[in-house]
Design an enzyme around this catalytic site. Structure first.
Site, PDB file in Angstrom:
ATOM      1  N   SER A 101       0.845  -1.193   0.000  1.00 19.78           N
ATOM      2  CA  SER A 101       0.000   0.000   0.000  1.00 19.78           C
ATOM      3  C   SER A 101       0.885   1.250   0.000  1.00 19.78           C
ATOM      4  O   SER A 101       1.674   1.432  -0.919  1.00 19.78           O
ATOM      5  CB  SER A 101      -0.958  -0.052   1.196  1.00 19.78           C
ATOM      6  OG  SER A 101      -2.073   0.785   0.994  1.00 19.78           O
ATOM      7  N   MET A 102       0.784   2.119   0.995  1.00 14.46           N
ATOM      8  CA  MET A 102       1.674   3.275   1.037  1.00 14.46           C
ATOM      9  C   MET A 102       3.137   2.833   0.962  1.00 14.46           C
ATOM     10  O   MET A 102       3.984   3.496   0.348  1.00 14.46           O
ATOM     11  CB  MET A 102       1.454   4.087   2.312  1.00 14.46           C
ATOM     12  CG  MET A 102       2.344   5.318   2.434  1.00 14.46           C
ATOM     13  SD  MET A 102       2.188   6.199   4.013  1.00 14.46           S
ATOM     14  CE  MET A 102       3.283   5.205   5.052  1.00 14.46           C
TER      15      MET A 102
END
Length: 254
Positions: free
Chosen positions: A92-93
């Site tokens: 994700s991030m």
């Protein structure tokens, strides 16, 4: 209070490769403990511990991606072996941070230039900024955590526990709001893109577009499950990583 950004997740062993992992928004280095166990002893696993959580709870959160990357690059020589190949993994991030860290390592022409990137649960930044990165209110962030399934419902339903986890979530979403891809790419670095087939924020075809950001070979591996497919499929993810980093006759993951 620790000021260390890079944590070794398993005791030093005979691993022939090294993997540096970047957590998702609100996550911590310990979130990769199960993956480190699954990759042991063939791959030595490290993870980045962002400030503002767990044993760094009292520290001010990072102000931008570059601050995190600079600290990681500064500490790498103290933790990783320049004689062993180094790969990066981000979810994700963390996928964005792994990508940008890989670019910096290549640009600096260091002995730690990554031999492989594993980018999980994130659409390619070439597709533009994601609406889900711009959530500001507490209610919107909690609703997103419920939708993605990354936090225990017991935590989300308990105001006291929620008060402990939300500062890091808010801080990391501020980082996501600031991030803008600058059109930069990787040179000859192979990518493995991992994505949940039922991920509500990333379609498989959007994840597959990471292939446009490197001149190296790329493959996209879909998994059954949602945004946090990794939690349920650690062994399968480990097999994908091992197949890319370690000769098949030497690894032992189930």
């Amino acid at each position: 209070m620790s000021s260390t950004w890079i944590r070794r997740l398993r005791p030093s062993g005979r691993g022939t490769a090294q993997l540096l992992c970047f957590p998702y928004a609100g996550g911590a280095a310990s979130g990769y403990s199960d993956l480190a166990h699954a990759l042991s002893p063939d791959v030595e696993v490290f993870a980045v511990q962002y400030p503002g959580r767990q044993d760094r709870l009292r520290e001010a959160p990072a102000q931008n991606f570059q601050q995190i990357i600079e600290h990681v690059l500064e500490e790498l020589p103290s933790h990783c072996d320049p004689e062993k190949p180094l790969a990066l993994f981000g979810h994700s991030m963390g996928a964005l941070l792994a990508f940008e860290t890989g670019r910096c390592l290549q640009q600096n022409q260091t002995s730690f230039a990554p031999t492989h990137l594993f980018l999980s649960g994130r659409a390619s930044p070439s597709l533009g900024r994601r609406p889900s990165d711009f959530l500001r209110s507490e209610a919107a962030l909690v609703a997103e955590l419920r939708r993605l399934g990354g936090a225990d419902r017991q935590v989300l339903d308990d105001p006291e526990m929620l008060e402990l986890v939300m500062p890091s979530v808010r801080a990391d979403y501020r980082l996501l709001m600031q991030y803008v891809w600058d059109q930069g790419t990787l040179r000859d670095c192979p990518l493995t893109v991992l994505v949940g087939e039922e991920d509500p924020v990333v379609m498989v075809r959007e994840a597959d577009q990471w292939r446009t950001l490197t001149s190296g070979l790329t493959r996209t591996v879909p998994f059954s499950g949602g945004h946090f497919y990794l939690i349920q499929q650690v062994q399968q993810v480990a097999k994908v990583i091992l197949s890319a980093l370690v000769p098949p006759l030497t690894w032992t993951a189930a």
